[in-house]
Design an enzyme around this catalytic site. Structure first.
Site, PDB file in Angstrom:
ATOM      1  N   TRP A  25      -3.401  -1.963  -1.512  1.00  0.00           N
ATOM      2  CA  TRP A  25      -3.155  -3.141  -2.354  1.00  0.00           C
ATOM      3  C   TRP A  25      -3.607  -4.296  -1.482  1.00  0.00           C
ATOM      4  O   TRP A  25      -2.881  -4.737  -0.598  1.00  0.00           O
ATOM      5  CB  TRP A  25      -1.682  -3.219  -2.688  1.00  0.00           C
ATOM      6  N   CYS A  34       0.850  -1.198   0.000  1.00  0.00           N
ATOM      7  CA  CYS A  34       0.000   0.000   0.000  1.00  0.00           C
ATOM      8  C   CYS A  34       0.883   1.245   0.000  1.00  0.00           C
ATOM      9  O   CYS A  34       2.069   1.191   0.253  1.00  0.00           O
ATOM     10  CB  CYS A  34      -0.883  -0.004   1.243  1.00  0.00           C
ATOM     11  N   ARG A  77       2.543   2.387  -7.699  1.00  0.00           N
ATOM     12  CA  ARG A  77       2.622   1.234  -6.770  1.00  0.00           C
ATOM     13  C   ARG A  77       1.442   0.300  -6.981  1.00  0.00           C
ATOM     14  O   ARG A  77       1.419  -0.811  -6.467  1.00  0.00           O
ATOM     15  CB  ARG A  77       2.621   1.718  -5.321  1.00  0.00           C
ATOM     16  N   ASN A 137       0.411   0.090   6.089  1.00  0.00           N
ATOM     17  CA  ASN A 137       0.958  -0.729   4.999  1.00  0.00           C
ATOM     18  C   ASN A 137       1.711  -1.862   5.659  1.00  0.00           C
ATOM     19  O   ASN A 137       2.599  -1.639   6.472  1.00  0.00           O
ATOM     20  CB  ASN A 137       1.904   0.089   4.114  1.00  0.00           C
TER      21      ASN A 137
END
Ligand code: AGP
Length: 613
Positions: free
Chosen positions: A77, A2, A27, A103
């Site tokens: 993510w 992330c 990313r 993250n």
């Protein structure tokens, strides 16, 4: 992987956050969110729209409060929980005052969540990260200030984090902390920033600092103070950043390929995180196929293309060796045309970094049509392959931008070998202590890869010595053969030079006729059980004038007799060796391609994802 950003001390906080998040697009992410804190108020907006999430988030912010000076932003993510808005960060505590962005992976999130629910906390997402908001809420209720609340909460956490927290009851303060996942701090007059990496704040901050593992930083408009997890003051290491934005997106590397080669230890660690319970069981939260179904598996068929097919070939050896299940590996584009036999108990595993390779998707569709259960091993959450499969294992390598696959390969091998160990546990084909030992060995591969990466200059010397060669054979035995195939593919797709991967024992059945002075033979010779035979194969080619390059372990003293060049790697369990042995082969292809002036991130004729048959 992330992206996170925080700012304290500006009045255009929201715009600063949104611009920073758009700088993190490279990313990759599937959702985004922001939180602002002002006098007694925390305000939040989130959006889940794939790569359009930041644009969708901007539309959600039309009624954002003005003039708030403290804010957090996050691009997600997904690792735990579908990429929907309810799972997007920031996450709030029960009071709605504390907002966190994270993250990483909280390995013990399940036990922490159970404890907090027992104390009356209400969770609104299925993520591991949300436990942090409620842990900090508990500490704040106990009278700890925000820095102390974050510090004491993290003492309970196992896993990886780059964390940032705001609380409306402590305006003009952000507290951040780091373990494994990257985090930097930036300052400018009257403003402090934090980010998962430089691009997000490159044009805002004037001075940059690295936050190291187990450090907690309290940021305010006037600057920051840093502590270790025990509460002792620490100094942050200042960074010299003179990058432009494009360089910053590559993490300071000359291209994405160099960055992604360097990210392989992190990709390996992330792939293994939170997949080994305290009782020793290996588990994949997201998998979605029952232990009973796995026990009933009678045959495994792996379908994949390119680099993913090479990872699948490595997995064949591991699954058969540890779980004693018969395994076939098919080239995706061939599978459905061979009228495949699918019996009860057949598990088809589609391996694909992108999860969008149409050959692999069509192969798994055909397998499913014939009654197979399908497991996807992919790097992209909610990709087509992941959505169509009955079960999924994510490789967590982070976004892979360069067309030539590197970190995805090692992450795929790690995930598939972890799956093989799970099968062995369920089928009781190995003593539990052996599974545990292999799991520990798998955990050590990241450090071995780091050591192999540190020998880039030795590889560069070989690349310089062989510059101009035009014909390459890559040889290996056992798992050294798929490693050789992968090394040959890297050279072909990056340099446009001709290279073939071959089983070392196969050379004398024809290809030996091609060996003559000027031909380069690259051999993978790190498996002691195969060493003697490889040596004799190399003596054959050396006698015919080939230049011989060998990937050999640090303690191999006999290889110099038959090698013109030796690329040294740390020794490891033979079935783990492809993850280490591939490093010098990736670097050799990369350095040769750069010397030839090739576009290493975008080789001619190739696409990152092949969506045509
Ligand atoms: C590998 O370097 C290539 N980019 C290519 O062979 C790739 O591995 C193949 O197209 C499969 O892609 P996938 O893993 O996304 O399915």
């Amino acid at each position: 992987m992330c992206g996170i950003i925080g700012v304290v001390g500006r009045t255009d906080t929201l715009e600063t956050l949104l611009q920073g998040l758009s700088r993190l697009e490279y990313r990759g992410y599937d959702s985004a969110g922001v939180a602002l804190s002002g006098p007694g108020t925390t305000w939040r907006a989130r959006a889940a729209a794939g790569t359009e999430s930041v644009a969708a988030l901007r539309a959600e912010c039309v009624d954002a409060p003005r003039g708030f000076r403290t804010g957090l932003g996050h691009t997600r993510w997904a690792t735990h929980g579908a990429p929907e808005a309810l799972n997007a960060h920031p996450h709030l505590d029960c009071s709605g005052s504390v907002a966190i962005i994270h993250n990483g992976i909280i390995e013990n999130h399940a036990e922490i969540r159970e404890d907090l629910v027992g104390r009356g906390h209400v969770f609104t997402s299925v993520t591991d990260s949300e436990v942090l908001a409620h842990l900090i809420e508990e500490a704040r209720k106990a009278g700890e200030d925000l820095s102390e609340a974050v510090r004491t909460s993290l003492l309970r956490v196992r896993g990886a984090f780059a964390l940032a927290v705001l609380d409306a009851t402590e305006p003009d303060v952000i507290v951040a902390a780091r373990r494994i996942s990257p985090l930097i701090v930036g300052t400018a007059p009257g403003v402090s920033y934090l980010a998962s990496d430089v691009p997000a704040i490159l044009d805002q901050a004037k001075t940059f600092y690295a936050v190291e593992d187990d450090q907690v930083v309290r940021l305010g408009p006037e600057g920051f103070r840093a502590l270790d997890l025990e509460g002792a003051p620490v100094r942050l290491r200042q960074l010299s950043i003179d990058w432009d934005l494009e360089t910053a997106e590559k993490g300071g590397f000359e291209d994405f390929m160099a960055k992604e080669i360097a990210e392989q230890p992190e990709a390996l660690r992330a792939t293994l995180l939170d997949r080994h319970r305290r009782d020793g069981a290996i588990s994949f939260d997201e998998m979605g196929v029952s232990d009973e179904e796995l026990r009933a598996v009678k045959r495994v068929v792996l379908v994949a293309a390119g680099t993913s097919n090479h990872a699948a070939q490595v997995a064949k050896y591991a699954i058969e060796r540890w779980a004693r299940v018969s395994v076939e590996v098919d080239i995706s584009s061939e599978y459905r045309y061979r009228d495949p036999i699918v019996e009860v108990g057949t598990l088809v595993i589609g391996v694909s970094q992108s999860g969008e390779t149409i050959d692999t998707i069509q192969a798994t569709r055909e397998a499913k049509r014939r009654g197979a259960r399908v497991l996807a091993v992919t790097n992209i959450v909610d990709s087509s392959l992941a959505r169509e499969a009955d079960a999924v294992i994510y490789t967590r390598a982070g976004l892979e931008v360069s067309v030539a696959s590197t970190k995805a390969f090692v992450a795929q091998v790690a995930a598939l070998e972890l799956f093989a160990l799970r099968l062995a546990q369920l089928r009781a084909t190995m003593p539990e202590r052996d599974v545990e030992a292999l799991y520990r060995g798998l955990q050590a591969v990241g450090a071995q890869v780091e050591r192999a990466l540190s020998r880039r200059e030795e590889v560069a010397e070989v690349a310089r010595a062989l510059f101009g060669a035009r014909d390459f054979f890559y040889l290996g035995r056992h798992v050294g053969f798929p490693t050789a195939l992968e090394g040959a593919l890297k050279l072909k797709e990056l340099t446009y030079l001709h290279a073939e991967g071959y089983p070392a024992g196969e050379l004398k059945h024809g290809p030996l006729a091609l060996i003559e002075p000027g031909v380069v033979v690259v051999a993978v010779a790190t498996d002691p059980a195969m060493h003697e035979k490889i040596l004799s194969n190399l003596a054959e080619v050396k006698a015919r004038g080939a230049s011989v390059v060998v990937v050999a372990t640090d303690d191999d003293e006999s290889i110099a007799a038959v090698a013109d060049f030796v690329l040294r790697v740390p020794g490891t369990e033979p079935l783990f060796a492809p993850m280490v042995d591939i490093i010098p082969l990736q670097l050799f292809a990369y350095l040769t391609a750069r010397a030839l002036g090739r576009n290493v991130d975008r080789p001619r004729n190739l696409a990152k994802t092949v969506t045509v048959e």
